[in-house]
Scaffold this active site. Structure first.
Site, mmCIF file in Angstrom:
data_model
loop_
_atom_site.group_PDB
_atom_site.id
_atom_site.type_symbol
_atom_site.label_atom_id
_atom_site.label_comp_id
_atom_site.label_asym_id
_atom_site.label_seq_id
_atom_site.Cartn_x
_atom_site.Cartn_y
_atom_site.Cartn_z
ATOM 1 N N ASP A 265 0.934 -1.122 -0.007
ATOM 2 C CA ASP A 265 0.087 0.013 -0.068
ATOM 3 C C ASP A 265 1.068 1.171 -0.204
ATOM 4 O OD1 ASP A 265 -2.305 1.554 -0.111
ATOM 5 O OD2 ASP A 265 -3.145 0.828 1.762
HETATM 6 C C1 BGC Z 1 -4.926 3.335 -0.043
HETATM 7 C C2 BGC Z 1 -5.079 2.251 -1.019
HETATM 8 C C3 BGC Z 1 -5.011 2.967 -2.227
HETATM 9 C C4 BGC Z 1 -3.777 3.661 -2.515
HETATM 10 C C5 BGC Z 1 -3.401 4.416 -3.661
HETATM 11 C C6 BGC Z 1 -3.784 4.024 -0.053
HETATM 12 O O1 BGC Z 1 -3.895 5.162 0.788
HETATM 13 O O2 BGC Z 1 -5.096 2.719 1.210
HETATM 14 O O3 BGC Z 1 -6.351 1.486 -0.803
HETATM 15 O O4 BGC Z 1 -5.123 1.917 -3.339
HETATM 16 O O5 BGC Z 1 -3.748 4.694 -1.292
HETATM 17 O O6 BGC Z 1 -4.504 5.515 -3.934
#
Ligand code: BGC
Length: 746
Positions: A265
């Site tokens: 993530d």
């Molecule tokens: C989120 C993810 C997301 C990623 C990219 C993170 O803050 O937890 O779900 O895909 O950002 O935007």
């Protein structure tokens, strides 16, 4: 470029064929068909080229192998719509004009359909729009278990039940991948709270993890064939998910046979050695850990180069399975297209849950005067919520849907102000239309207008609920109360007009006890995508019968739900600021003072007793039970027959529509071990089916589940185990509405 995309074509064709239903082999195996070719590619790469593939290139891409003409991998959020194009360095808008996408109903709404078929269609819709935008990987679906009613991302997730989540997740993934895009299931694993999400250490036993929290991921990998997995921000049993050997290597790759790659993530990578040996392929974002430091570690003999080769191979498998879209062939039409809008509409229609009704619904279209009251009738639900926000092509609001379907007069009054969290406090000083506190008292002017409209109307449709400042990634709600004095406003309205239908617009559960007392009907309307307003009007006016069922328990009081009852949530220690901004500043900008050191523990000591499993076992009555949802017709269940075979348990029964309109029912089959030796929840969902029944018609319905689905995780043998003996099969319309039962012996 053309030649390159042709090179990848056979892989796509193969992927589609093997994705068809009924396969017995692991769909992961299709990823390995090009391994010989891929090994030749790797043999020609330098260490530097390989490591270049293991971290972000831009905020939403990672590098291919330019020297051999292999294109980069392009990612896009998110679960409910292809995200607006951002600039290469971050999430700021790139200012494109063709990137408006279809806003699909959010996760809990999709789950309320209880329809794997619709989840598949939804996935194809997402996959097709990703292709139009030239994307290879969708960062979705988000399939964590909804452990907390207050969870900031509960609306993104599907359900509190592992079987419902698993069946929908697998089909969503198949849909995305049959459309030619890779699905990245997230957030692996146990990312069921946003409070301290970047540091929290989840303490969970192996049985609970395997039987509840990992089930959707397992199904998405083994049945759905998910090609990409996103390790979550949190720790599990002491190790960051992005470097959790047990989760990533032993379970995901070992037990489930995953052949694709993992991507952390954003900001969720924490160390070079941990990530290198703990099963992470791609660091997002920055190159602090899987960049130059990894090259040094390999050169110093700390990380074998074969580990790097394995990571590259796994990435290339996905690259070979997904046809790259040349830049001049992407973004030439608007992302949102009619067929996808229709899928969003169908999902919305089948997600709406009728919670209570004394007969006021359906409303006659000819009702002379309808007062629509409450900001949520007009507020957009597409944007906001960080990664899951959608720049939608359009959005039919509930008010617009009602006004365009009604034949009489429809008035509107806002009734309460918009609450926008901390942004509201900044704006609030200068903008009187924004509430600065979540429990702010009603504004006298707005209240007067609402009461005047209510008094003049035949029927009031009151819109309660939350918004995406209240339920959002990055924080959890403090409680499930209706915000901005909605209960008080509703009570005043009831004094001037008792004919109230309350429609609650939220992603997760709200405390609707007052609304239930004050209203003749109560409907859960979710955040329902760009056609949500039309779908709602079709249900309210009886063009179609409501058929959604709750995928999550609506507790009467927050304290009744397991993590709260046991004091497991919230953990006291709060770390200032959300991880996302802080780690980004550290990983990308090298500002070390933002590193978070402290990891509060989150004890999952309620174990298997998540959601209805807790309420049933502890005999606590919720406000609305898991699986609850009424119709405009009555269904009769009769003639149950049950059989336990060598591999599966099968139940058949007759389902009769006693009403005067066509309607869908979602039949649910729960299992209870009458005298089991193993400790279990009171009952557990094992199968379900949505069935369409014509008025007066009786259909024969068959529900079945594999014996394997009865297995429990035995920590003594560290494996799945089947307990033999008598089981009760409880068949019904909801977890608290069992109509028929039978007993079989396993
Ligand atoms: C989120 C993810 C997301 C990623 C990219 C993170 O803050 O937890 O779900 O895909 O950002 O935007």
């Amino acid at each position: 470029m053309k030649a390159l995309s042709q090179l990848f074509l056979p892989a796509i064709a193969l992927a589609v064929v093997s994705c068809g239903g009924g396969q017995t082999t692991n769909p992961q195996d299709r990823l390995t068909v090009h391994d010989a070719e891929i090994n030749e590619v790797i043999a020609k790469m330098t260490l530097e080229e390989k490591v270049e593939m293991l971290h972000s290139k831009t905020n939403m891409s990672s590098e291919g192998v330019p020297s051999q003409g292999i294109p980069d991998i392009k990612y896009t959020d998110g679960p409910f719509g292809i995200r607006e194009e951002g600039v290469p360095t971050g999430f700021q808008s790139a200012g494109w004009t063709l990137d408006s996408a279809t806003y699909f109903p959010t996760g809990s709404a999709l789950a309320a359909t209880w329809s794997p078929e619709l989840a598949y269609k939804y996935g194809t819709g997402m996959g097709r729009e990703a292709r139009l935008r030239g994307k290879d990987v969708i960062l979705g679906p988000a399939i964590n278990i909804q452990r907390l009613p207050v969870g900031g991302r509960s609306y993104e997730y599907l359900s509190e039940d592992p079987i419902l989540s698993a069946d929908l997740a697998a089909e969503y993934v198949k849909g995305v991948q049959d459309a030619g895009t890779a699905a990245c299931i997230k957030h692996y694993a146990l990312n069921s709270q946003e409070t301290n999400r970047g540091t929290v250490n989840v303490i969970v036993d192996e049985r609970t993890m395997r039987e509840i929290y990992l089930k959707p991921f397992e199904a998405a990998v083994r049945e759905g064939g998910a090609m990409v997995v996103m390790p979550a921000y949190n720790k599990v049993n002491g190790y960051w998910c992005s470097e959790n050997n047990h989760l990533n290597n032993e379970i995901l790759r070992g037990d489930w046979g995953f052949k694709g790659f993992t991507v952390s993530d954003w900001g969720g990578t924490h160390s070079t050695m941990g990530a290198a040996l703990g099963g992470l392929n791609v660091q997002m974002t920055g190159d602090r850990y899987l960049g130059p430091a990894l090259i040094d570690s390999v050169k110093a003999g700390k990380v074998p180069e074969s580990v790097v080769d394995d990571k590259v191979r796994e990435i290339l498998r996905v690259r070979y399975a997904i046809e790259p879209i040349p830049e001049d062939e992407a973004n030439i039409v608007m992302t949102s297209q009619k067929p996808q809008q229709q899928i969003a509409h169908e999902v919305a229609q089948k997600s709406i849950v009728l919670l209570q009704n004394d007969g006021i619904l359906p409303l006659a279209k000819s009702t002379p005067k309808i007062a629509v009251i409450g900001l949520n009738a007009k507020a957009s639900t597409a944007a906001g919520g960080m990664g899951a926000g959608v720049k939608t092509l359009y959005e039919v609001s509930p008010y617009e849907g009602i006004a365009s379907h009604a034949e009489g007069e429809v008035s509107y009054a806002q009734a309460y102000k918009n609450y926008m969290g901390m942004f509201g406090r900044w704006l609030g000083a200068n903008d009187p239309s924004v509430a600065t506190e979540i429990d702010e008292a009603p504004s006298p002017e707005l209240l007067d207008e609402a009461l005047k409209n209510a008094a003049e109307a035949d029927v009031v449709i009151f819109f309660s609920g939350t918004n995406k400042s209240i339920e959002s990634e990055g924080s959890d709600r403090e409680n499930i109360d209706l915000p901005v004095s909605q209960n008080e406003i509703l009570a005043k309205i009831a004094e001037v007009n008792p004919n109230i239908v309350t429609v609650n617009i939220s992603g997760g559960p709200c405390d609707l006890r007052e609304a239930c007392k004050l209203s003749r009907a109560v409907v859960q309307g979710w955040w329902n995508g760009l056609e949500g307003g039309n779908a709602l009007a079709e249900v309210l006016f009886g063009e179609i019968a409501p058929s959604g069922k709750l995928p999550i328990t609506f507790p009467a009081r927050l304290e009744d739900s397991p993590a709260f009852a046991l004091g497991n949530f919230p953990q006291k220690a709060e770390v200032q600021g959300d991880l996302f901004g802080n780690q980004y500043r550290q990983d990308v900008q090298g500002q070390n003072r933002f590193r978070m050191q402290y990891s509060p523990d989150a004890y999952y000591s309620e174990g298997l007793l998540v959601g209805y499993r807790w309420f049933d076992t502890k005999d606590i009555e919720p406000l609305f039970a898991f699986g609850h949802g009424l119709s405009y017709v009555d269904f009769e269940y009769s003639n149950i027959k049950a059989k336990a075979g060598k591999d599966a348990v099968t139940v058949t029964f007759d389902l009769t529509n006693k009403g005067s309109m066509e309607a869908d029912e979602v039949a649910q089959l729960y299992v209870k071990y009458e005298n089991g030796a193993v400790e279990r929840p009171e009952k557990e969902l094992k199968a379900f089916q949505r069935v369409t029944v014509a008025p007066g018609e009786t259909v024969k319905v068959k529900l079945s589940f594999d014996l394997d689905d009865l297995r429990w995780w035995n920590e003594e043998i560290n494996g799945w185990d089947l307990e033999h003996g008598a089981i009760d099969l409880l068949l019904g319309a909801a977890s608290d509405d069992i109509r028929l039962d039978a007993t079989v012996t396993i």
